[in-house]
Scaffold this active site. Sequence first.
Site, PDB file in Angstrom:
ATOM      1  N   ASP A  36     -40.207 -16.141 -21.106  1.00  0.00           N
ATOM      2  CA  ASP A  36     -40.681 -16.349 -22.470  1.00  0.00           C
ATOM      3  C   ASP A  36     -40.224 -15.200 -23.367  1.00  0.00           C
ATOM      4  O   ASP A  36     -39.429 -14.351 -22.937  1.00  0.00           O
ATOM      5  CB  ASP A  36     -42.199 -16.501 -22.491  1.00  0.00           C
ATOM      6  CG  ASP A  36     -42.944 -15.270 -21.996  1.00  0.00           C
ATOM      7  OD1 ASP A  36     -42.339 -14.179 -21.888  1.00  0.00           O
ATOM      8  OD2 ASP A  36     -44.150 -15.401 -21.710  1.00  0.00           O
ATOM      9  N   ALA A  37     -40.730 -15.152 -24.569  1.00  0.00           N
ATOM     10  CA  ALA A  37     -40.322 -14.119 -25.533  1.00  0.00           C
ATOM     11  C   ALA A  37     -40.675 -12.722 -25.055  1.00  0.00           C
ATOM     12  O   ALA A  37     -40.056 -11.746 -25.470  1.00  0.00           O
ATOM     13  CB  ALA A  37     -40.965 -14.387 -26.893  1.00  0.00           C
TER      14      ALA A  37
END
Length: 136
Positions: A20-21
Amino acid sequence: MSEAASTFRLALRVYYEDTDAGGVVYYANYLRFLERARTEWLRQLGCAREELRAECGWLFVVRRVEADYLRPARLDDLLTVHARVVETRGASLVFKQWITHEAGHELMHARVQVACVDAQHFRPQRLPRPLLEQLP
C-alpha cells in the site's frame, strides 16, 4: 501424522503490487496469499480447481474468515504461507492458516472455512470422496 507433516507450505515474495502507500502489504492481500496456498494444496493432492469444476461441477468458496494481523510484511520480503485442515464437515473444510516471515516471526494467522458447492447453482455439495481420502 504430526502437525508439521500435515501442514502445506507455500513460499512467496512480496511484490510492489502487494503493498500500500505505506510500503507494507495491504491487509486484504494477505487473504489472497492464503487463497494461493489453499489452491496449491489442492493441486498437490491432485485436485486442481479447474478440473473439479469442469469434471465434477464443484467449486470451493470461502464461507468465513477470522484473521489476526500481527506484524507487517514489506516489499521483497520472503514469506511462507502455511495451511492445515483442522476440521472437516459434510460440505466444508476448516483451515488453520498463518504467514511467517523469512526471519521466522509470524505476521498473521487466520481460520478459514471453505464450502464445497455446485458450480452451477452454488448449493452445498458433500466434500469429494477422493479429497477426503487424502486428508490426515
